[in-house]
Design an enzyme around this catalytic site. Structure first.
Site, PDB file in Angstrom:
ATOM      1  N   GLU A  62      52.302  -1.700  18.057  1.00  0.00           N
ATOM      2  CA  GLU A  62      51.634  -0.742  18.947  1.00  0.00           C
ATOM      3  C   GLU A  62      52.003   0.675  18.530  1.00  0.00           C
ATOM      4  O   GLU A  62      53.186   1.023  18.510  1.00  0.00           O
ATOM      5  CB  GLU A  62      52.068  -1.024  20.389  1.00  0.00           C
ATOM      6  CG  GLU A  62      51.282  -0.299  21.443  1.00  0.00           C
ATOM      7  CD  GLU A  62      51.533  -0.870  22.833  1.00  0.00           C
ATOM      8  OE1 GLU A  62      50.782  -1.766  23.245  1.00  0.00           O
ATOM      9  OE2 GLU A  62      52.504  -0.444  23.488  1.00  0.00           O
ATOM     10  N   CYS A  63      51.011   1.468  18.176  1.00  0.00           N
ATOM     11  CA  CYS A  63      51.184   2.857  17.769  1.00  0.00           C
ATOM     12  C   CYS A  63      52.175   2.943  16.592  1.00  0.00           C
ATOM     13  O   CYS A  63      51.847   2.576  15.484  1.00  0.00           O
ATOM     14  CB  CYS A  63      51.595   3.721  18.947  1.00  0.00           C
ATOM     15  SG  CYS A  63      51.335   5.495  18.663  1.00  0.00           S
ATOM     16  N   GLY A  64      53.402   3.395  16.813  1.00  0.00           N
ATOM     17  CA  GLY A  64      54.362   3.464  15.722  1.00  0.00           C
ATOM     18  C   GLY A  64      54.613   2.121  15.077  1.00  0.00           C
ATOM     19  O   GLY A  64      54.772   2.013  13.851  1.00  0.00           O
ATOM     20  N   TYR A  86      52.458  -0.275  14.831  1.00  0.00           N
ATOM     21  CA  TYR A  86      51.251  -0.517  14.028  1.00  0.00           C
ATOM     22  C   TYR A  86      51.373   0.162  12.670  1.00  0.00           C
ATOM     23  O   TYR A  86      51.050  -0.431  11.628  1.00  0.00           O
ATOM     24  CB  TYR A  86      50.066   0.034  14.819  1.00  0.00           C
ATOM     25  CG  TYR A  86      48.717   0.057  14.144  1.00  0.00           C
ATOM     26  CD1 TYR A  86      48.139  -1.100  13.611  1.00  0.00           C
ATOM     27  CD2 TYR A  86      47.981   1.244  14.095  1.00  0.00           C
ATOM     28  CE1 TYR A  86      46.873  -1.074  13.044  1.00  0.00           C
ATOM     29  CE2 TYR A  86      46.720   1.276  13.529  1.00  0.00           C
ATOM     30  CZ  TYR A  86      46.163   0.114  13.004  1.00  0.00           C
ATOM     31  OH  TYR A  86      44.902   0.159  12.447  1.00  0.00           O
ATOM     32  N   SER A  90      47.355  -1.689  16.844  1.00  0.00           N
ATOM     33  CA  SER A  90      46.489  -0.516  16.971  1.00  0.00           C
ATOM     34  C   SER A  90      47.342   0.655  17.439  1.00  0.00           C
ATOM     35  O   SER A  90      48.510   0.502  17.775  1.00  0.00           O
ATOM     36  CB  SER A  90      45.352  -0.779  17.957  1.00  0.00           C
ATOM     37  OG  SER A  90      45.777  -0.594  19.293  1.00  0.00           O
TER      38      SER A  90
END
EC number: 6.3.5.9
Length: 425
Positions: free
Chosen positions: A321-323, A325, A417
């Site tokens: 998730e975010c970082g 990802y 993502s």
């Protein structure tokens, strides 16, 4: 019965966080059970709240969460405590088009009094129409008092109090301007609580300032009951055993989701990529967001961690998730333009050198991966996507229902993502 009040302000930067932390530490030193809560999608401020009073701090997100979920989280586990809710941005600032998600929504939902923190550093008589405007703007939101912040002198304080006197709105005190009570920050907010070696000294100093300048007893007496509701449905765990990355590079996991999973029987184990630890045995590896871009070189050199991810991909589900990802991709370019090799599990290249702000609430629907179905989510990062090749994970719309197209990637058992999932939609 849980009682609460809401600390808000006309705008960001007014000093809500420092004041809330000082109030939480001051009340916790006195003994009655107190805890904090944070309006909106914030990972950093809640950890300061927890350090200030020693109690868990939930996020209360009026855009992403249902009313029953918000009531459940606000009430907490202790039926006889006080919750101090810190607002985000300005009191009436929410997502477009209608401002949903503002901390004013929490004041209405819980019928709680609002204390308005006013940065008075550049005003005198003008404080009166400012406070009057906020007080009268919405009859369903009760501004029950004011705290004046960043006051320059006793003369300045007298001018402010004289201007506010005709309104009849209580003033609970005036905090003087102080350079010792400032927070270091970076691109996503404050420097994290766990990165401050002086944290306890800072919290004690904030509490001392609050005790000296404010009527803490009057503030506490203002707290109103938060009425009870039935427990809200819990978010099902994505797997039976879950390994969660947790350190200064991967700190952005929502406690309410982890608690949901635990309450439904999931086993959660933490590990530290920065300590070069491989994921422990599990069904799902979860890499949450955080600041991997600040530790890219160290992560690239964490061969045990990266090889552990590659081996896990053959038999376990992995979600970033975010970082997280970004770390699952082929490479990450840091702020100096240096490329660092990452896990290579997704055909993804990201850059922190070519910075671009991505910010806002999101409606997300996944057809596959560990989090299928509709979700309320949030996006907040500065990374640019240089390459993203493969099957998208989510179909995404923004808060105004504008189609943002497909986002994220899924490659077999690996997916992720830039979206931070908040709650089931």
């Amino acid at each position: 019965m849980t009682r609460g009040l809401l600390i808000a302000a006309p705008s960001s930067g007014s000093g809500k966080t420092t004041l809330t932390l000082g109030l939480l530490r001051a009340l916790s030193r006195r003994g009655p059970p107190v805890r904090g809560a944070k309006s909106g999608p914030d990972y950093i401020d809640p950890r300061f709240h927890e350090a200030a009073c020693g109690a868990p701090c939930p996020n209360l997100d009026a855009w992403a969460m249902r009313p029953d979920r918000l009531h459940d989280l606000a009430q907490g586990a202790n039926a006889d405590d006080t919750v101090i809710i810190e607002g985000a941005m300005g009191l009436f600032d929410g997502a477009p088009p209608a401002g949903k998600g503002a901390c004013a929504d929490l004041a209405r939902l819980f019928n709680l009094p609002v204390i308005l923190v006013v940065d008075a550093s550049r005003m005198a008589g003008s404080v009166a129409p400012l406070v009057a405007g906020f007080s009268a703007h919405d009859p369903s939101v009760r501004v029950a008092g004011v705290i004046l912040n960043k006051v320059g002198s006793e003369r300045h304080k007298t001018m402010l109090l004289r201007a506010l006197a005709p309104s009849g709105i209580p003033v609970f005190g005036a905090l003087p301007r102080s350079m010792t009570l400032t927070h270091p920050d970076r691109h996503l907010g404050l420097v994290q609580a766990g990165e401050r070696p002086d944290l306890d000294a800072f919290l004690d100093a904030a509490a001392d300032a609050v005790e000296a300048a404010l009527d803490v007893d009057a503030i506490l007496a203002l707290a109103a009951p938060i009425t009870g509701t039935e427990h809200s449905p819990r978010t099902p765990p994505p797997a039976q055993s879950i390994a969660v990355a947790r350190d200064q590079a991967f700190a952005f996991a929502y406690p309410h989701l982890l608690n949901d999973w635990r309450e439904q029987g999931a086993e959660i184990r933490f590990f530290s990529p920065l300590a070069n630890a491989a994921p422990p045995p599990c069904d799902l590896v979860y890499l949450p967001g955080g600041y991997p871009e600040l530790h890219a070189g160290r992560l690239a050199a964490s061969h045990v961690f990266l090889q552990g991810l590659r081996e896990a991909a053959a038999r376990r589900t992995i979600y970033g998730e975010c970082g997280g990802y970004m770390v699952l991709g082929d490479g990450m370019i840091d702020a100096d333009g240096v490329r660092h090799k990452m896990a290579g599990l997704l055909a993804l290249e990201t850059s922190f050198a070519a910075r671009k702000l991505h910010l806002g609430y999101r409606h997300a629907v996944a057809q596959a991966g560990p989090f299928p179905g509709p979700w309320s989510a949030h996006e907040f990062h500065y990374a640019s996507t240089i390459k993203a090749t493969g099957q998208p994970l989510f179909e995404v719309r923004d808060a105004e229902n504008t189609d943002l197209g497909p986002q994220g990637l899924i490659n077999g058992s690996v997916s992720g993502s830039f979206l931070h999932l908040i709650d089931r939609a």
